[in-house]
Design a protein around this motif. Sequence first.
Motif, PDB file in Angstrom:
ATOM      1  N   SER A 178       0.848  -1.192   0.000  1.00  0.00           N
ATOM      2  CA  SER A 178       0.000   0.000   0.000  1.00  0.00           C
ATOM      3  C   SER A 178       0.881   1.238   0.000  1.00  0.00           C
ATOM      4  O   SER A 178       1.949   1.252   0.614  1.00  0.00           O
TER       5      SER A 178
ATOM      6  N   GLU B 216      -0.996   4.136   0.463  1.00  0.00           N
ATOM      7  CA  GLU B 216      -1.953   5.062   1.084  1.00  0.00           C
ATOM      8  C   GLU B 216      -1.489   5.325   2.503  1.00  0.00           C
ATOM      9  O   GLU B 216      -1.434   4.406   3.332  1.00  0.00           O
TER      10      GLU B 216
ATOM     11  N   ASP C  82       4.780   6.754  -6.944  1.00  0.00           N
ATOM     12  CA  ASP C  82       3.922   6.639  -5.753  1.00  0.00           C
ATOM     13  C   ASP C  82       4.709   6.827  -4.458  1.00  0.00           C
ATOM     14  O   ASP C  82       4.146   7.129  -3.411  1.00  0.00           O
TER      15      ASP C  82
END
Length: 379
Positions: A88, A90, A124
Motif C-alpha cells: 500500500s 496510502e 507513488d
Amino acid sequence: MYYNDLGKTGKKVSAIGLGCEHLDGKPYGQVKEVVDAAVENGINIFDVFMPGREVRENIAKALGERREKVMIQGHIGSTDVHQQYDISRELPVVKKYYEEILSIFGYIDFGMMFYIDSEKDYKDVFETEFIDYVLRLKEKGDIRHIGFSSHNPITAAKVIRTGVPEMMMFSINPAFDMLPSEEDIFDHIETDMGVKLYRGLDPKRAELYRICSANQVGITVMKSLGGGKLISEKHTPFAKPLTVPQCIHYALSRPSVASVMTGAQTREEVLAAVGYFDLDESEKDYSQVIATMKNDFKGNCVYCSHCLPCPSEIDIAAVNKFLDIARLTPDQVPPSVRSHYHSLLHRGNECIECRSCEERCPFGVAVVENMKEAEKIFE
Ligand code: SF4
Ligand code: SF4
C-alpha cells in the motif's frame, strides 16, 4: 560467521542473515527455536517484511533482551489489507502497519521502502507524501537508516540516484542476473525462469551493482535460490542444479553485497545455512554450473575466483570487480573504490602475464588486459 560493511550505514551485518517469511503462521515455539539458532550462530540481521502482527510479535518475544543484538529490516508499505501480503502507498494504511511494527520492536534499524519495481511505484513513493513520512521516521529516530526493496535494476538505479537510500534489498541469483532487465522476474519464476531470453549477463543488472558501489549503497539479498528453482533438478535453467552454498557464494560475490537473507523454519536449516562458512572454495564454486548456459557470457567476469591460484597472489576477482565499478565513470573513480583497490595486498601491477588464470577462466575474461587497465585507472 563473518561481517560486512553495509554501504554507508556504518553497520556491520552478518554475511548470512535470516529471512523470516517462513516463520509466518508458525507456533511461537518454532519461531523461538529458529531465532535462538540464528542469534547463537552470529546472525545479526533479520528481514521482517511480513505485515502480520502475530509473527512480528513472536519474533520480538523470541528475541527478548537480545533485541539490540539484531538489526531488523522493516518494510514501509507492506500490508495485508486483502488478507494476504500486499503493498500500500496510502499513507493512513502505511502508517497503521508501520506504527505497529515500531511499537513491537521499539525502533527499526533499516526502514525499507517496500517493493519499488516500476515507474509507477517510483512515483507513488517519491512524488507523494510517502517519502515525507519516511524522512520523518528517520528524523525522529524511529528508523535508523533508509533502505528500499526492489527486483528491477532500472528502477532500483533510479531510486539510488535520488541519494535517499543507504541500502537496498535486491533479488540476486545467476539466473535473474541473466534475465533482461525489461522482464519482470515474477512473470518467469513460476515457469521457466525466462531461460529462452538469456543472453549472458544483463548489462543493467551489472550496472546496478556498480552504481551501488559507487554510491556506497549496501545490498542485502533476497531470492538467492530463485524460489528454490536453482537447486531443483527439475527446474534449474542450467545443465545441473546449483547447491545452496553455491547460490549464497554467487550472491556474496556481487559488488556491494553485504548479506544474503536465507529462509529457515528449523534449527537444522539455520545450521545448514551457516555451514557455508565451513566449506572449502571448491564446494562453493558456482562457475562450472553457470558456464553450462550456451549464451554469451564471454568476457564478463562473474567474480567466481575459478581462475586462482595466481603466482603473484592477486585476488583477480576483486581487481576485476573494482575495475568494473571504475569503468562506469573512468574520469571520476569514486574515492571509496580507489581506496578499496589500494588496500588489496597484491594489485594489477604485480601481474607477470603467465596467463594461467586465463586458461582456467570458464568465461574467457582477458585477465592480463584487465590487470593492466586496473593499474592505469587506479594509479
Ligand atoms: S576472471 Fe574468470 S575465473 Fe576469474 S573470477 Fe572472473 S570469471 Fe571467474
Ligand atoms: S596472468 Fe597475471 S593475474 Fe593471471 S595468474 Fe598470471 S600473474 Fe596472476
